[in-house]
Enzyme design. Structure first.
Site, mmCIF file in Angstrom:
data_model
loop_
_atom_site.group_PDB
_atom_site.id
_atom_site.type_symbol
_atom_site.label_atom_id
_atom_site.label_comp_id
_atom_site.label_asym_id
_atom_site.label_seq_id
_atom_site.Cartn_x
_atom_site.Cartn_y
_atom_site.Cartn_z
ATOM 1 N N HIS A 255 0.853 -1.198 0.000
ATOM 2 C CA HIS A 255 0.000 0.000 0.000
ATOM 3 C C HIS A 255 0.882 1.239 0.000
ATOM 4 C CE1 HIS A 255 -2.341 3.325 1.831
ATOM 5 N NE2 HIS A 255 -3.313 2.822 1.100
ATOM 6 N N HIS B 219 -2.515 3.636 -3.337
ATOM 7 C CA HIS B 219 -2.350 2.769 -4.499
ATOM 8 C C HIS B 219 -1.841 1.411 -4.021
ATOM 9 C CE1 HIS B 219 -1.590 1.532 -8.588
ATOM 10 N NE2 HIS B 219 -0.310 1.313 -8.317
#
Length: 445
Positions: free
Chosen positions: A362, A370
């Site tokens: 992450h 994202h």
């Protein structure tokens, strides 16, 4: 696992202060996040926390005030324009460092408290000159509401006013009520009380607001006091540079690099006995009361596929933040044998060992971000990096990063059972790690 008392004794050797007169507090965003009691453990303190040590007179405990003194937590607030509510509450914004002030119990009146706080702030607050006092007298004779009445803040809304029980009494205890200031009202105070006051006083909650919904239902709870400044008065009399200044000790210059954490250490902590804090008691189903207790999690059986979710987000009363600590995790042979309290088969160690098959990463913060993935091909043993529509081969030393969020492990006996048996005509399997990916498609920093 030191207690507050141990820290105070250690500091006494360097400062010459009496440890009995020290108080330890965790300060965050101009508020007291936590005030530590005498025998309370300091194990919850993190490297990023700002810990303040205060010297007070009398006994150094909020809940153990002496008969002569009361220790009051004090916040500093500044009135802001009504249209600016980004960082304020009802137009009042906290600033500076909070204080812990010891007040004689027989001086628990608003007028006496004002002068005590003015003295405590004397290092960075300029007292009004005689000319200022004269100007203040003329203005105050016209408007007596500028005197700091109990719990009143000039110009505050009814929701932020201290009127009522919240402002009429500074301190009360369940065992023995403290004396309440029954002195005459402002119109009967001597002339000196109508001089120019630099600030007003207000009872608030631990968050620094007067929102009644956030007050503890216990009316005998510890009171907090806010010193409220008008912007012009603060600019004229409050030396913010001096107030924020400090002497930097030599040891502060050495910033320690944040050490990585091993996954094995995380698992050990996960299965360690935890003492629940007073703020998080256990509800006993027998006596129907909240009780202090300990908690422990144990592993009874192990699954074929193990999913480990790393805690990457920290939540406190005042903030939420992303944690970027590097967690070192093994690619293969993650051993859980010492954590299982009911071994199934000690002669089969593969029942307790795991190999990594995928990692979910992450990037970003709490509100957005994202996700990317490392995954291992079960047939070839090759690991690949997946980022939206791009796929790139990676080596094992590229898999571990600060972005690792969820780890996927497979038990070794399952992996061997699912592994295809190569025929004599098949080419040799690819190595577990491939060549480094094209930097154009991959970013794991």
């Amino acid at each position: 696992n030191s207690a507050r008392a141990d820290l105070c004794v250690a500091l006494a050797k360097h400062t010459g202060m009496s440890p009995e007169r020290m108080m330890v507090a965790d300060v965050f965003s101009h508020r007291f996040y936590k005030i530590y009691q005498l025998e309370e453990s300091l194990s919850s303190i993190l490297d990023r926390d700002d810990i303040f040590i205060y010297e007070v007179s009398g006994r150094s405990a909020i809940g153990e005030n002496s008969r002569e003194d009361v220790v009051l937590p004090i916040y500093l607030r500044e009135r802001t324009p009504a249209r600016d509510y980004n960082n304020s509450y009802y137009g009042l914004m906290l600033f500076g460092h909070p204080l812990l002030v010891s007040v004689p119990r027989d001086r628990l009146s608003w007028d006496a408290l004002y002068h005590i706080l003015l003295y405590r702030l004397s290092r960075y607050v300029t007292r009004p000159s005689s000319d200022d006092e004269d100007d203040g007298d003329e203005k105050d004779i016209e408007d007596k509401d500028n005197i700091p009445k109990p719990g009143h803040v000039a110009g505050a809304s009814s929701q932020d006013s201290g009127a009522g029980s919240g402002g009429a009494q500074l301190w009360s205890r369940r065992r023995k009520p403290a004396p309440v200031d029954n002195s005459p009202g402002p119109s009967h105070w001597p002339q000196r009380a109508r001089r120019k006051h630099l600030f007003t006083l207000q009872t608030v909650n631990s968050n620094g607001t007067s929102d009644r919904s956030t007050f503890n239902e216990d009316t005998h709870a510890q009171p907090y006091i806010a010193i409220d400044w008008e912007p012009e008065m603060k600019k004229r009399y409050y030396d913010e540079v001096e107030a924020e200044g400090y002497v930097k000790h030599d040891c502060v210059g050495y910033v320690l690099k944040k050490a990585p954490v091993r996954l094995q250490e995380c698992i050990e902590l996960f299965t360690t006995v935890e003492t629940l804090e007073k703020e998080n008691p256990w509800f006993c189903p027998t006596c129907k009361q909240h009780q202090l207790a300990t908690k422990k999690l144990d592993l009874w059986m192990l699954p074929e596929t193990l999913i480990i979710h790393l805690k990457r987000f920290s939540y406190t009363k005042f903030s939420r933040e992303k944690l970027d600590t590097l967690v070192e995790f093994p690619i293969r042979d993650l051993d859980f044998s010492e954590f299982v309290i009911k071994p199934q088969n000690e002669s089969a160690p593969e029942l307790y060992k795991y190999d990594l098959i995928a990692v979910s990463n992450h990037y970003g913060g709490l509100r957005d971000g994202h996700y990317t993935t490392f995954a291992c091909n079960k047939d070839s043993g090759q690991s690949d990096y997946f980022d939206d529509n791009s796929v790139s081969p990676v080596t094992e030393n590229q898999i571990e990063s600060k972005a690792a969020y969820v780890l996927f492990y497979q038990r070794q006996d399952v992996a061997r059972r699912l592994q295809p048996q190569p025929s004599s005509s098949d080419p040799p399997a690819s190595p577990a790690c491939g060549s480094p990916p094209n930097s154009e498609f991959m970013d794991v920093n």
